[in-house]
Design a protein around this motif. Structure first.
Motif, PDB file in Angstrom:
ATOM      1  N   LEU A   1       0.762  -1.166  -0.111  1.00  0.00           N
ATOM      2  CA  LEU A   1       0.066   0.054  -0.016  1.00  0.00           C
ATOM      3  C   LEU A   1       0.736   1.200   0.017  1.00  0.00           C
ATOM      4  O   LEU A   1       1.876   1.293   0.601  1.00  0.00           O
ATOM      5  CB  LEU A   1      -0.980   0.050   1.335  1.00  0.00           C
ATOM      6  N   GLU A   2       0.403   2.318  -0.665  1.00  0.00           N
ATOM      7  CA  GLU A   2       1.150   3.729  -0.710  1.00  0.00           C
ATOM      8  C   GLU A   2       0.138   4.535   0.250  1.00  0.00           C
ATOM      9  O   GLU A   2      -1.035   4.616  -0.272  1.00  0.00           O
ATOM     10  CB  GLU A   2       1.456   3.983  -2.125  1.00  0.00           C
ATOM     11  N   TRP A   3       0.959   5.096   1.134  1.00  0.00           N
ATOM     12  CA  TRP A   3      -0.030   6.157   1.952  1.00  0.00           C
ATOM     13  C   TRP A   3       0.014   7.638   1.093  1.00  0.00           C
ATOM     14  O   TRP A   3       0.714   7.874   0.434  1.00  0.00           O
ATOM     15  CB  TRP A   3       0.839   6.500   3.251  1.00  0.00           C
ATOM     16  N   GLU A   4      -1.225   8.328   1.284  1.00  0.00           N
ATOM     17  CA  GLU A   4      -1.475   9.414   0.434  1.00  0.00           C
ATOM     18  C   GLU A   4      -2.210  10.555   1.454  1.00  0.00           C
ATOM     19  O   GLU A   4      -2.810  10.007   2.483  1.00  0.00           O
ATOM     20  CB  GLU A   4      -2.450   9.040  -0.884  1.00  0.00           C
ATOM     21  N   THR A   5      -1.762  11.756   1.181  1.00  0.00           N
ATOM     22  CA  THR A   5      -2.446  12.686   2.003  1.00  0.00           C
ATOM     23  C   THR A   5      -3.307  13.513   1.355  1.00  0.00           C
ATOM     24  O   THR A   5      -3.466  13.222  -0.024  1.00  0.00           O
ATOM     25  CB  THR A   5      -1.294  13.830   2.408  1.00  0.00           C
ATOM     26  N   PRO A   6      -4.532  14.159   1.963  1.00  0.00           N
ATOM     27  CA  PRO A   6      -5.552  14.525   1.200  1.00  0.00           C
ATOM     28  C   PRO A   6      -5.074  15.568   0.133  1.00  0.00           C
ATOM     29  O   PRO A   6      -6.082  15.470  -1.009  1.00  0.00           O
ATOM     30  CB  PRO A   6      -6.295  15.376   2.284  1.00  0.00           C
ATOM     31  N   ASP A   7      -4.083  16.152   0.078  1.00  0.00           N
ATOM     32  CA  ASP A   7      -3.634  17.178  -0.838  1.00  0.00           C
ATOM     33  C   ASP A   7      -3.129  16.583  -2.145  1.00  0.00           C
ATOM     34  O   ASP A   7      -2.994  17.165  -3.207  1.00  0.00           O
ATOM     35  CB  ASP A   7      -2.692  18.345  -0.508  1.00  0.00           C
ATOM     36  N   MET A   8      -2.696  15.387  -1.775  1.00  0.00           N
ATOM     37  CA  MET A   8      -2.183  14.742  -3.219  1.00  0.00           C
ATOM     38  C   MET A   8      -3.157  13.728  -3.736  1.00  0.00           C
ATOM     39  O   MET A   8      -2.953  13.141  -5.042  1.00  0.00           O
ATOM     40  CB  MET A   8      -1.110  13.823  -2.679  1.00  0.00           C
ATOM     41  N   PHE A   9      -4.206  13.383  -3.164  1.00  0.00           N
ATOM     42  CA  PHE A   9      -5.084  12.278  -3.551  1.00  0.00           C
ATOM     43  C   PHE A   9      -5.780  12.605  -4.748  1.00  0.00           C
ATOM     44  O   PHE A   9      -6.033  11.365  -5.415  1.00  0.00           O
ATOM     45  CB  PHE A   9      -5.932  12.165  -2.344  1.00  0.00           C
ATOM     46  N   GLU A  10      -6.093  13.827  -5.164  1.00  0.00           N
ATOM     47  CA  GLU A  10      -6.919  13.794  -6.531  1.00  0.00           C
ATOM     48  C   GLU A  10      -6.362  13.196  -7.521  1.00  0.00           C
ATOM     49  O   GLU A  10      -6.948  12.702  -8.451  1.00  0.00           O
ATOM     50  CB  GLU A  10      -7.269  15.316  -6.579  1.00  0.00           C
ATOM     51  N   SER A  11      -5.010  13.063  -7.647  1.00  0.00           N
ATOM     52  CA  SER A  11      -4.379  12.748  -8.892  1.00  0.00           C
ATOM     53  C   SER A  11      -3.999  11.232  -8.897  1.00  0.00           C
ATOM     54  O   SER A  11      -3.584  10.588  -9.644  1.00  0.00           O
ATOM     55  CB  SER A  11      -2.955  13.375  -9.110  1.00  0.00           C
ATOM     56  N   THR A  12      -4.754  10.289  -8.247  1.00  0.00           N
ATOM     57  CA  THR A  12      -4.206   8.942  -7.861  1.00  0.00           C
ATOM     58  C   THR A  12      -5.787   8.369  -7.978  1.00  0.00           C
ATOM     59  O   THR A  12      -6.540   8.948  -8.089  1.00  0.00           O
ATOM     60  CB  THR A  12      -3.880   8.713  -6.552  1.00  0.00           C
ATOM     61  N   ARG A  13      -5.627   6.706  -7.885  1.00  0.00           N
ATOM     62  CA  ARG A  13      -6.714   6.012  -8.225  1.00  0.00           C
ATOM     63  C   ARG A  13      -6.943   5.152  -6.768  1.00  0.00           C
ATOM     64  O   ARG A  13      -7.070   4.083  -6.726  1.00  0.00           O
ATOM     65  CB  ARG A  13      -6.601   5.145  -9.582  1.00  0.00           C
ATOM     66  N   GLY A  14      -6.677   5.766  -5.681  1.00  0.00           N
ATOM     67  CA  GLY A  14      -6.441   5.102  -4.461  1.00  0.00           C
ATOM     68  C   GLY A  14      -7.815   4.902  -3.862  1.00  0.00           C
ATOM     69  O   GLY A  14      -8.970   5.349  -4.434  1.00  0.00           O
ATOM     70  N   ILE A  15      -7.731   4.408  -2.551  1.00  0.00           N
ATOM     71  CA  ILE A  15      -8.965   4.334  -2.034  1.00  0.00           C
ATOM     72  C   ILE A  15      -9.238   5.301  -0.828  1.00  0.00           C
ATOM     73  O   ILE A  15      -8.194   5.766  -0.092  1.00  0.00           O
ATOM     74  CB  ILE A  15      -8.896   2.673  -1.096  1.00  0.00           C
TER      75      ILE A  15
END
Length: 302
Positions: free
Chosen positions: A238-252
């Motif tokens: 898993l790759e941890w994501e912060t809210p400000d970076m999340f929009e460009s990903t396809r994560g959960i």
């Protein structure tokens, strides 16, 4: 919470794949599990499946939506999984018990805590650097930790001194917590991966791109190196994501999950052995033990 996750399992050169993995999560917490059923004992895949089912069931009952004491939960849930494997073997009248390794991590808030028993590993990588990995419960790893000379290739470096399902209470270690940063990667894997690749190769591969690309590339690399003798290779990262970076990903994103709700995505392909449902009474006893462990931990801190 926001994260990307990818999981894959390949049979390699073995007759069957006894590895199992899966993850589940609430709004504020996630549990990620991987178990490697042990050859040389019967029905290793059953042991791995029981371990995952037991810990997932306990997590679902305890995470509402958070676990109150993550470390205490992981240790008690692992022991409950061990007890369920022994119960299964007893009901089946087995002279030898199914056995499995286990590695599990809980990501809650922005921190990760983990537990492991055996030689399935957890790696934490940040910016191309290995922050930590679990240390195998093997004689080879113990030998290295004590500063002994490198073992020869004729020595079986995979002999374990503990696992789930053995007649004696398993040894285990709880690690963390580690506060996660944007882009941190946590990988759980069976020995089929790390037995073929060095830590340096694993870290480099895991850092080469998103987990959806890095994980299958690492698995293919391990299979090529091992060739026809390859063990099962099972990896979840898993790759941890912060809210400000999340929009460009396809994560959960778990933000939309209601309190009390629970989502699960376990590896398909259960068992065909007629395994009974988990013993609800035993699970309730395990929950009581978890609560008592949490109370004792809290009392020590006051």
């Amino acid at each position: 919470m926001k994260f990307s996750v990818f999981q894959v399992s390949r049979k390699g050169g073995r007759e069957k794949n006894e590895d199992r993995m899966g993850y589940c999560y609430t709004r504020g917490s996630g549990l990620f599990l991987l178990a490697d059923g042990m050859g040389g004992h019967p029905q290793g895949e059953i042991a791995a499946q029981v371990a995952l089912q037991t810990m997932s069931a306990l997590y679902q009952k305890q995470a509402r939506p958070l676990l109150s004491q993550v470390g205490a939960f992981l240790g008690s849930a692992l022991l409950a999984a061990h007890d369920q494997i022994l119960r299964y073997a007893g009901k089946q009248g087995m002279l030898d018990t199914p056995r499995t390794t286990l590695v599990a991590t809980v990501v809650q808030g922005s921190s990760a805590t983990w537990v492991h028993c055996g030689d399935s590993r957890l790696y934490v990588v940040r910016d191309g650097v290995l922050l930590t990995r679990t240390r195998d419960h093997s004689y080879a790893e113990q030998h290295r930790a004590e500063g002994g000379p490198q073992l020869g290739h004729n020595i079986n470096r995979n002999v374990l001194y503990t696992c789930l399902g053995s007649p004696v209470k398993p040894a285990f270690e709880v690690g963390g917590p580690i506060v996660l940063h944007q882009g941190d990667k946590i990988m759980l894997c069976s020995d089929g991966l790390w037995d073929s690749l060095s830590d340096e190769e694993i870290v480099k591969g895991l850092s080469s791109g998103p987990v959806s690309q890095a994980v299958p590339d690492l698995v293919e690399q391990a299979l090529r190196v091992a060739g026809a003798r390859s063990d099962n290779v099972t990896v979840m990262a898993l790759e941890w994501e912060t809210p400000d970076m999340f929009e460009s990903t396809r994560g959960i994103s778990t933000d939309a999950i209601q309190d009390g709700a629970f989502a699960s995505s376990f590896q398909a392909g259960g068992t065909d052995s007629g395994m009974d449902d988990l013993d609800d009474a035993a699970i309730e006893r395990s929950i009581a033990e978890i609560n008592e462990a949490i109370r004792r931990t809290a009392a020590k801190r006051t």
